[in-house]
Design a protein around this motif. Structure first.
Motif, PDB file in Angstrom:
ATOM      1  N   ASP A  89       0.811  -1.216   0.000  1.00 34.56           N
ATOM      2  CA  ASP A  89       0.000   0.000   0.000  1.00 34.56           C
ATOM      3  C   ASP A  89       0.848   1.272   0.000  1.00 34.56           C
ATOM      4  O   ASP A  89       0.347   2.362   0.283  1.00 34.56           O
ATOM      5  N   ARG A  90       2.128   1.150  -0.338  1.00 29.58           N
ATOM      6  CA  ARG A  90       3.034   2.294  -0.396  1.00 29.58           C
ATOM      7  C   ARG A  90       3.770   2.267  -1.731  1.00 29.58           C
ATOM      8  O   ARG A  90       3.951   1.191  -2.327  1.00 29.58           O
ATOM      9  N   PRO A  91       4.211   3.406  -2.220  1.00 31.77           N
ATOM     10  CA  PRO A  91       4.919   3.425  -3.508  1.00 31.77           C
ATOM     11  C   PRO A  91       6.214   2.623  -3.450  1.00 31.77           C
ATOM     12  O   PRO A  91       6.834   2.466  -2.399  1.00 31.77           O
ATOM     13  N   GLY A  92       6.616   2.095  -4.592  1.00 33.15           N
ATOM     14  CA  GLY A  92       7.872   1.374  -4.711  1.00 33.15           C
ATOM     15  C   GLY A  92       8.436   1.577  -6.100  1.00 33.15           C
ATOM     16  O   GLY A  92       7.757   2.112  -6.985  1.00 33.15           O
ATOM     17  N   SER A  93       9.668   1.193  -6.305  1.00 28.33           N
ATOM     18  CA  SER A  93      10.268   1.358  -7.629  1.00 28.33           C
ATOM     19  C   SER A  93      11.114   0.144  -7.972  1.00 28.33           C
ATOM     20  O   SER A  93      11.666  -0.523  -7.084  1.00 28.33           O
ATOM     21  N   VAL A  94      11.202  -0.140  -9.264  1.00 30.90           N
ATOM     22  CA  VAL A  94      12.031  -1.230  -9.783  1.00 30.90           C
ATOM     23  C   VAL A  94      12.668  -0.745 -11.078  1.00 30.90           C
ATOM     24  O   VAL A  94      12.189   0.193 -11.720  1.00 30.90           O
ATOM     25  N   ARG A  95      13.730  -1.409 -11.466  1.00 32.32           N
ATOM     26  CA  ARG A  95      14.399  -1.073 -12.711  1.00 32.32           C
ATOM     27  C   ARG A  95      13.952  -2.056 -13.793  1.00 32.32           C
ATOM     28  O   ARG A  95      14.204  -3.257 -13.694  1.00 32.32           O
ATOM     29  N   VAL A  96      13.288  -1.558 -14.818  1.00 34.62           N
ATOM     30  CA  VAL A  96      12.751  -2.378 -15.898  1.00 34.62           C
ATOM     31  C   VAL A  96      13.082  -1.701 -17.216  1.00 34.62           C
ATOM     32  O   VAL A  96      12.872  -0.496 -17.377  1.00 34.62           O
ATOM     33  N   GLY A  97      13.602  -2.466 -18.151  1.00 32.81           N
ATOM     34  CA  GLY A  97      13.927  -1.899 -19.457  1.00 32.81           C
ATOM     35  C   GLY A  97      14.997  -0.822 -19.374  1.00 32.81           C
ATOM     36  O   GLY A  97      14.987   0.129 -20.173  1.00 32.81           O
ATOM     37  N   GLY A  98      15.895  -0.946 -18.407  1.00 30.47           N
ATOM     38  CA  GLY A  98      16.988   0.014 -18.266  1.00 30.47           C
ATOM     39  C   GLY A  98      16.611   1.317 -17.598  1.00 30.47           C
ATOM     40  O   GLY A  98      17.434   2.231 -17.525  1.00 30.47           O
ATOM     41  N   LYS A  99      15.354   1.407 -17.102  1.00 29.87           N
ATOM     42  CA  LYS A  99      14.916   2.640 -16.451  1.00 29.87           C
ATOM     43  C   LYS A  99      14.267   2.328 -15.114  1.00 29.87           C
ATOM     44  O   LYS A  99      13.705   1.253 -14.910  1.00 29.87           O
ATOM     45  N   GLU A 100      14.354   3.305 -14.216  1.00 33.56           N
ATOM     46  CA  GLU A 100      13.696   3.182 -12.924  1.00 33.56           C
ATOM     47  C   GLU A 100      12.207   3.463 -13.110  1.00 33.56           C
ATOM     48  O   GLU A 100      11.813   4.471 -13.692  1.00 33.56           O
ATOM     49  N   ARG A 101      11.355   2.559 -12.608  1.00 29.68           N
ATOM     50  CA  ARG A 101       9.910   2.704 -12.762  1.00 29.68           C
ATOM     51  C   ARG A 101       9.276   2.769 -11.377  1.00 29.68           C
ATOM     52  O   ARG A 101       9.425   1.847 -10.568  1.00 29.68           O
ATOM     53  N   VAL A 102       8.559   3.840 -11.108  1.00 27.94           N
ATOM     54  CA  VAL A 102       7.859   4.006  -9.840  1.00 27.94           C
ATOM     55  C   VAL A 102       6.437   3.481  -9.995  1.00 27.94           C
ATOM     56  O   VAL A 102       5.755   3.788 -10.976  1.00 27.94           O
ATOM     57  N   VAL A 103       6.005   2.683  -9.011  1.00 30.28           N
ATOM     58  CA  VAL A 103       4.647   2.133  -9.026  1.00 30.28           C
ATOM     59  C   VAL A 103       3.977   2.530  -7.712  1.00 30.28           C
ATOM     60  O   VAL A 103       4.483   2.224  -6.626  1.00 30.28           O
ATOM     61  N   ASP A 104       2.860   3.205  -7.808  1.00 28.98           N
ATOM     62  CA  ASP A 104       2.130   3.647  -6.615  1.00 28.98           C
ATOM     63  C   ASP A 104       1.660   2.467  -5.781  1.00 28.98           C
ATOM     64  O   ASP A 104       1.586   1.329  -6.256  1.00 28.98           O
ATOM     65  N   GLY A 105       1.308   2.742  -4.533  1.00 32.12           N
ATOM     66  CA  GLY A 105       0.761   1.704  -3.679  1.00 32.12           C
ATOM     67  C   GLY A 105      -0.468   1.075  -4.303  1.00 32.12           C
ATOM     68  O   GLY A 105      -1.370   1.800  -4.757  1.00 32.12           O
ATOM     69  N   TYR A 106      -0.500  -0.255  -4.336  1.00 26.00           N
ATOM     70  CA  TYR A 106      -1.550  -1.010  -5.026  1.00 26.00           C
ATOM     71  C   TYR A 106      -1.721  -0.520  -6.460  1.00 26.00           C
ATOM     72  O   TYR A 106      -2.813  -0.533  -7.018  1.00 26.00           O
ATOM     73  N   GLY A 107      -0.621  -0.114  -7.041  1.00 27.63           N
ATOM     74  CA  GLY A 107      -0.682   0.430  -8.400  1.00 27.63           C
ATOM     75  C   GLY A 107      -0.468  -0.643  -9.457  1.00 27.63           C
ATOM     76  O   GLY A 107       0.184  -1.669  -9.224  1.00 27.63           O
ATOM     77  N   VAL A 108      -1.025  -0.404 -10.644  1.00 29.34           N
ATOM     78  CA  VAL A 108      -0.821  -1.238 -11.821  1.00 29.34           C
ATOM     79  C   VAL A 108      -0.231  -0.348 -12.898  1.00 29.34           C
ATOM     80  O   VAL A 108      -0.816   0.686 -13.258  1.00 29.34           O
ATOM     81  N   ARG A 109       0.952  -0.701 -13.400  1.00 25.13           N
ATOM     82  CA  ARG A 109       1.604   0.142 -14.382  1.00 25.13           C
ATOM     83  C   ARG A 109       2.033  -0.706 -15.582  1.00 25.13           C
ATOM     84  O   ARG A 109       2.596  -1.790 -15.439  1.00 25.13           O
ATOM     85  N   TRP A 110       1.764  -0.176 -16.773  1.00 29.85           N
ATOM     86  CA  TRP A 110       2.165  -0.822 -18.021  1.00 29.85           C
ATOM     87  C   TRP A 110       3.382  -0.104 -18.580  1.00 29.85           C
ATOM     88  O   TRP A 110       3.437   1.132 -18.576  1.00 29.85           O
TER      89      TRP A 110
END
Length: 443
Positions: free
Chosen positions: A417-438
């Motif tokens: 339920d809190r924002p997080g980030s991961v590195r995908v496709g060579g870039k840092e991607r932030v995903v909101d809490g309970y977020g769905v990102r394409w």
């Protein structure tokens, strides 16, 4: 599954002036002309009692545009869940409701799938000419298995555009109370007769079963233990026994179809709501390995219904995140597709624009027929990962953020339920809490 109850038989609004399925020839005699198997099915939904074929004109038209904007598989049952009794007495047919549903599917560009359940009353000990909806889930009597198969063949001739058929639903009526197990023998006899009849109509028709519910129990629950287990629990051995019998004795199958939930038979999650969805992947891999067939999930659930059949008090963000997690796990388990159950409410209570988990708001209201967050997820998933995509779960390096990718597109889901980030496709991607990102990996 939500039990159907009485079926609404009102004609509602017809989308097209339509005299007969299949180009104007009703129930042509003899086998249909040989055709290719048609488009692959992929991800879609099941029409239930309330759907986009009836309601206020403006709402019906609005949701039709939504459906046409992202065509996908649309599953319909033979009897019940929006369809009346197709053969009230032997040789007397009533296809009005199926005609209306098929008109909707055709108009919106969907790939039609027919679930061959349930059976007219006279096939299960009832009075010809009468329909007792309280007996909907009763199986046909063995002497009437050939009659049910003949009805399936008649339907296949009437709607030649239907190329994919599921035989029966959840083994309804096939539990042997005296033996305390599923009657896989009788189900398989029914299945084989239907399979053979549909292949006789057209050898390219695609037929599958057994549509068992993959019931499970949480770790530590000693009921019906099996070797198919994980952190989420174990599958009921009686279910596996029934599947094994069908798999050994079936006349043939083009796919295997089951349904299930991430929670247990007694509505518990192990170890938690999101991790419990791993059941879909592990059960899916077992089914693919055991059957050697493409896998469909006819129904899939992540949210326990309350005592009134409604949904728990989740936020819509948490709900969509849990549904997206289930989709990731089903795909990781090798599923070629699946159908979301119950796209629309009844327009009362939580059946309106705030219907939890529905695909669109109720068409019973003139302001209805508007897409809801679950439709947005399902439509994007269907478009991003068609049957030939074969996406795989990604290692994101995060305990909270799950990923699925086919090498071109990635789906990221934050289970916290809190924002997080991961590195995908060579870039840092932030995903909101309970977020769905394409993410487009071409970015």
């Amino acid at each position: 599954m939500i039990v159907a109850g009485a079926v609404v038989l009102g004609v509602g609004l017809l989308f097209v002036l339509w005299s007969a399925p299949g180009g104007g020839q009703r129930d042509a005699k003899g086998p249909a002309r040989e055709r290719a198997a048609g488009p692959a099915v992929g991800w879609g939904f099941t029409h239930t009692q309330f759907s986009a074929d009836r309601g206020a004109d403006a709402a019906v038209e609005r949701v039709a545009r939504v459906l046409a904007g992202q065509p996908m598989a649309q599953n319909q049952h033979l009897m019940g869940w929006g369809a009346g009794n197709p053969e009230p007495s032997p040789g007397r047919y009533d296809f009005d409701d199926l005609d209306r549903r098929m008109a909707l599917i055709r108009r919106t560009g969907g790939t039609p799938v027919l679930t061959l359940c349930c059976a007219p009353d006279w096939m299960k000990g009832g009075t010809p000419g009468r329909t007792d909806w309280s007996q909907l889930e009763k199986a046909p009597e063995p002497d009437h298995y050939p009659d049910f198969a003949a009805l399936a063949g008649k339907i296949a001739r009437r709607y030649p555009e239907i190329r994919h058929f599921v035989v029966w639903n959840e083994f309804k009526g096939f539990f042997d109370d005296a033996k305390g197990r599923w009657d896989a023998e009788d189900y398989t006899r029914l299945y084989n007769l239907v399979y053979q009849e549909l292949k006789k109509v057209n050898a390219h028709n695609q037929v599958g079963g057994p549509y068992l519910v993959m019931d499970s129990y949480v770790p530590g629950d000693g009921r019906y233990p099996s070797a198919l287990k994980g952190t989420w629990g174990h599958v009921d051995q009686r279910t596996l026994d029934a599947f094994a019998y069908w798999n050994r004795h079936k006349a043939g199958a083009d796919f295997v179809v089951v349904d299930g939930s991430s929670y247990s038979k007694d509505d518990r999650y192990a170890p938690d709501v999101f991790t419990a969805a791993r059941k879909f992947a592990e059960v899916g891999r077992w089914l693919r390995r055991t059957s050697g067939l493409p896998l469909w999930w006819a129904e899939w659930y992540v949210e326990v219904a309350d005592e009134r059949g409604g949904r728990r008090g989740w936020s819509e963000r948490e709900r969509v995140a849990a549904q997206a997690t289930a989709l990731i796990e089903m795909a990781e388990g090798g599923a070629a597709g699946g159908f979301y159950w119950n796209p629309e409410g009844d327009g009362k209570g939580q059946g309106g624009k705030d219907c939890p988990g529905c695909l669109w708001s109720s068409t019973e209201s003139a302001d209805g027929g508007r897409e809801l967050p679950m439709w947005t997820l399902l439509a994007r998933f269907s478009r991003a990962f068609p049957p030939d995509a074969h996406p795989r779960e990604m290692a994101t390096g995060s305990d909270d953020i799950l990923g699925l990718s086919d090498g071109r597109t990635a789906l990221l889901v934050n289970t916290a339920d809190r924002p997080g980030s991961v590195r995908v496709g060579g870039k840092e991607r932030v995903v909101d809490g309970y977020g769905v990102r394409w993410v487009s990996l071409a970015e």
